[in-house]
Motif scaffolding. Structure first.
Motif, mmCIF file in Angstrom:
data_model
loop_
_atom_site.group_PDB
_atom_site.id
_atom_site.type_symbol
_atom_site.label_atom_id
_atom_site.label_comp_id
_atom_site.label_asym_id
_atom_site.label_seq_id
_atom_site.Cartn_x
_atom_site.Cartn_y
_atom_site.Cartn_z
ATOM 1 N N ILE A 90 0.826 -1.109 -0.032
ATOM 2 C CA ILE A 90 0.048 -0.004 -0.056
ATOM 3 C C ILE A 90 0.828 1.282 0.056
ATOM 4 O O ILE A 90 0.838 2.244 -0.762
ATOM 5 C CB ILE A 90 -0.935 -0.128 1.113
ATOM 6 N N GLY A 91 1.760 1.319 0.869
ATOM 7 C CA GLY A 91 2.733 2.425 0.897
ATOM 8 C C GLY A 91 3.528 2.791 -0.338
ATOM 9 O O GLY A 91 3.516 3.999 -0.957
ATOM 10 N N TYR A 92 4.184 1.625 -0.995
ATOM 11 C CA TYR A 92 5.111 1.843 -2.048
ATOM 12 C C TYR A 92 4.098 1.966 -2.974
ATOM 13 O O TYR A 92 4.541 2.600 -4.323
ATOM 14 C CB TYR A 92 5.984 0.748 -2.018
ATOM 15 N N ASP A 93 2.819 1.407 -3.444
ATOM 16 C CA ASP A 93 2.188 1.761 -4.618
ATOM 17 C C ASP A 93 1.897 3.064 -4.561
ATOM 18 O O ASP A 93 1.928 3.755 -5.774
ATOM 19 C CB ASP A 93 0.847 0.944 -4.219
ATOM 20 N N TYR A 94 1.463 3.850 -3.487
ATOM 21 C CA TYR A 94 1.320 5.290 -3.496
ATOM 22 C C TYR A 94 2.644 6.058 -4.110
ATOM 23 O O TYR A 94 2.341 6.905 -5.108
ATOM 24 C CB TYR A 94 1.004 5.837 -2.241
ATOM 25 N N ARG B 29 6.832 12.029 -2.561
ATOM 26 C CA ARG B 29 5.733 10.866 -2.243
ATOM 27 C C ARG B 29 6.037 9.898 -0.894
ATOM 28 O O ARG B 29 5.142 9.685 -0.332
ATOM 29 C CB ARG B 29 5.698 9.977 -3.664
ATOM 30 N N ARG C 214 3.117 5.313 -8.104
ATOM 31 C CA ARG C 214 2.073 5.877 -9.065
ATOM 32 C C ARG C 214 2.406 7.445 -8.985
ATOM 33 O O ARG C 214 1.671 7.915 -9.710
ATOM 34 C CB ARG C 214 0.653 5.522 -8.556
ATOM 35 N N GLY C 215 3.358 8.075 -8.548
ATOM 36 C CA GLY C 215 3.639 9.466 -8.625
ATOM 37 C C GLY C 215 4.027 9.924 -9.912
ATOM 38 O O GLY C 215 4.488 9.140 -10.816
#
Length: 69
Positions: free
Chosen positions: A18-22, A67, A25-26
């Motif tokens: 969840i944390g790295y997906d954000y 991010r 996607r930057g």
């Protein structure tokens, strides 16, 4: 624990995703790629000249750090 993801937890991998997906996607410059493994992030960049690489990589790293924060 004040922050981070506990090690050896059932939720650890899901929270990492969840944390790295954000972060992944930057918006990044077209020439910049980010590779993540375990708790590391590697910013890769290519360009026509050393100066191009430095400028684009600097913008890419700044975007990734923003991010993550």
């Amino acid at each position: 624990m004040s922050c981070g993801v506990p090690q050896e937890s059932v939720l650890g991998p899901s929270l990492w995703n969840i944390g790295y997906d954000y972060m992944l996607r930057g918006d990044l410059p077209d020439e910049v790629r980010v590779v993540c493994y375990a708790d590391d992030a590697l910013v890769l960049e290519r360009g026509e000249s050393y100066q191009d690489v430095v400028e684009t990589a600097t913008r890419g790293v700044a975007a990734v750090v923003d991010r993550i924060q």
